[in-house]
Design a protein around this motif. Structure first.
Motif, mmCIF file in Angstrom:
data_model
loop_
_atom_site.group_PDB
_atom_site.id
_atom_site.type_symbol
_atom_site.label_atom_id
_atom_site.label_comp_id
_atom_site.label_asym_id
_atom_site.label_seq_id
_atom_site.Cartn_x
_atom_site.Cartn_y
_atom_site.Cartn_z
ATOM 1 N N LYS A 128 0.836 -1.193 0.000
ATOM 2 C CA LYS A 128 0.000 0.000 0.000
ATOM 3 C C LYS A 128 0.874 1.247 0.000
ATOM 4 C CE LYS A 128 -3.897 -2.217 2.391
ATOM 5 N NZ LYS A 128 -4.841 -2.136 3.523
ATOM 6 N N THR A 129 0.364 2.314 -0.610
ATOM 7 C CA THR A 129 1.108 3.568 -0.711
ATOM 8 C C THR A 129 0.349 4.686 -0.007
ATOM 9 O OG1 THR A 129 2.042 2.895 -2.852
ATOM 10 C CG2 THR A 129 2.136 5.235 -2.304
ATOM 11 N N TYR A 130 1.066 5.422 0.831
ATOM 12 C CA TYR A 130 0.482 6.549 1.563
ATOM 13 C C TYR A 130 1.287 7.812 1.243
ATOM 14 C CZ TYR A 130 -1.499 2.644 4.192
ATOM 15 O OH TYR A 130 -2.136 1.493 4.532
ATOM 16 N N VAL A 131 0.608 8.946 1.225
ATOM 17 C CA VAL A 131 1.256 10.224 0.909
ATOM 18 C C VAL A 131 1.457 11.010 2.204
ATOM 19 C CG1 VAL A 131 1.051 12.406 -0.328
ATOM 20 C CG2 VAL A 131 0.285 10.282 -1.412
ATOM 21 N N ILE A 132 2.666 11.530 2.395
ATOM 22 C CA ILE A 132 3.017 12.278 3.603
ATOM 23 C C ILE A 132 3.498 13.666 3.212
ATOM 24 C CG2 ILE A 132 4.486 12.337 5.651
ATOM 25 C CD1 ILE A 132 4.724 9.303 5.401
ATOM 26 N N ASP A 133 2.970 14.665 3.902
ATOM 27 C CA ASP A 133 3.380 16.054 3.678
ATOM 28 C C ASP A 133 4.341 16.460 4.801
ATOM 29 O OD1 ASP A 133 3.692 18.744 3.249
ATOM 30 O OD2 ASP A 133 1.563 19.228 3.205
#
Length: 264
Positions: free
Chosen positions: A199-204
Motif C-alpha cells: 500500500k502507498t500513503y502520501v506524507i506532507d
C-alpha cells in the motif's frame, strides 16, 4: 525598438531568477486549524514479518536452567548437534529467522507462529510459555535486521539497517542525508506491506501535525520515495543541451547590452 526589447528580456530574466522556491521548510504549515497543539502518535512497536532476524535471550536466577532455551554459537557449543529434550539445538549465532510461513523454531518450545506480533507481544508470549519450565523467566528480544529504504530526491539513497525498531520517518530521512533542494516535500510516498498487500500513503513533510500521523513511525521494510518537484521534472524531460543554449543566449544578451551602452 531593439534596445527596448533587450531591456524587457533582462527584466524578465531577473524576475524569474529571483523567485523564491516554495515548500522548503519542514513542519511549517498548520493544516488542521482546530489542532492548536502538536501531538505525537504513540509507538506500539513494529510488527514481525517473514525474513526478520530476531535475537532472543532467556535469563533467570538459575543460569543452568535457562541454558536449554538459548541459542549457542559454534564456538560455545561442545557439540553442534546437541540434543536437548528431544529437540536439536539451532546453531544460529545470527539469531532466529522468521520463515516464509511466519514461524521460528525455538529450543524446547518448538515451532512458534510469531508473524504479525510486536516484539512486546512476542516477549510476553514466550515468557508465558516458559513458566512451565522456569519460575522466573525473563526474555529480551532485539531485531537484528530492521531495514528501511529511502529513494528519490535524497542525498544518499539506499537501504539502511537501523539498530532499533523505533525509528520515525524524519529519522529515516536523516539516514539518507535529507532531501535535496529538488525534493517535493509535500508529496512523499510511503510504501508499506500490510497483510501481504503493498500500500502507498502520501506524507506532507511541511505539515506541523506530521508527528501525529499514523505513519510517523517506520515499520520493517518500509520504502520512502521522495519525488522530484515540478522544476526537476521539467528539466529532466528537456534537451540536455538546453542549459548550454541558455548560457550562450545569456552571453550574447550581455554582449548586445554592452554594445548598446557603448553606442549611446
Amino acid at each position: 525598438m531593439m534596445k527596448n526589447l533587450i531591456y524587457y528580456l533582462i527584466l524578465l530574466l531577473t524576475i524569474f531568477s529571483c523567485k523564491p522556491k516554495e515548500n522548503m521548510v519542514y513542519m511549517e504549515k498548520e493544516k488542521n486549524i482546530a489542532e492548536s497543539k502538536i501531538k505525537q502518535v504513540v509507538f506500539y512497536g513494529t510488527h514481525i514479518q517473514s525474513g526478520d532476524v530476531l535475537d532472543i535471550k532467556v535469563t533467570a536466577f538459575d543460569e543452568n536452567a535457562v541454558r536449554p532455551f538459548n541459542l549457542y554459537s559454534m564456538n560455545n557449543a561442545t557439540n553442534p548437534e546437541q540434543v536437548i529434550l528431544g529437540q536439536v539445538e539451532q546453531i544460529a549465532p545470527q539469531g532466529y529467522l522468521v520463515d516464509n510461513e511466519g514461524y521460528i523454531y525455538f529450543p524446547v518450545l518448538g515451532k512458534l507462529y510469531i508473524k504479525g506480533m510486536t516484539l512486546a507481544q512476542l516477549r510476553a508470549d514466550i515468557e508465558k510459555r516458559l513458566f512451565t519450565y522456569l519460575s522466573d523467566p525473563l526474555v529480551s528480544i532485539k531485531q537484528l535486521n530492521f531495514n528501511v529504504t529511502v529513494l528519490g530526491e535524497v542525498k544518499k539513497p539506499g537501504q539502511y539497517t537501523n539498530p532499533s525498531d523505533k525509528i520515525t520517518i524524519l529519522q529515516a530521512l536523516g539516514l539518507a542525508g535529507d532531501m535535496t533542494d529538488f525534493g517535493n516535500r509535500t508529496n512523499v510516498k510511503l510504501i508499506r506491506e500490510e497483510e501481504g498487500v503493498s500500500k502507498t500513503y502520501v506524507i506532507d513533510f511541511t505539515d506541523k501535525n506530521i508527528t501525529n500521523s499514523p505513519y510517523y513511525y517506520i515499520q520493517q521494510n518500509d520504502v520512502l520515495y521522495v519525488e522530484p518537484d515540478l522544476i526537476k521534472k521539467k528539466t529532466a524531460n528537456v534537451d540536455p543541451n538546453r542549459n548550454l543554449i541558455f548560457q550562450v543566449g545569456g552571453i550574447a544578451l550581455g554582449v548586445a547590452t554592452l554594445l548598446i551602452s557603448l553606442l549611446r
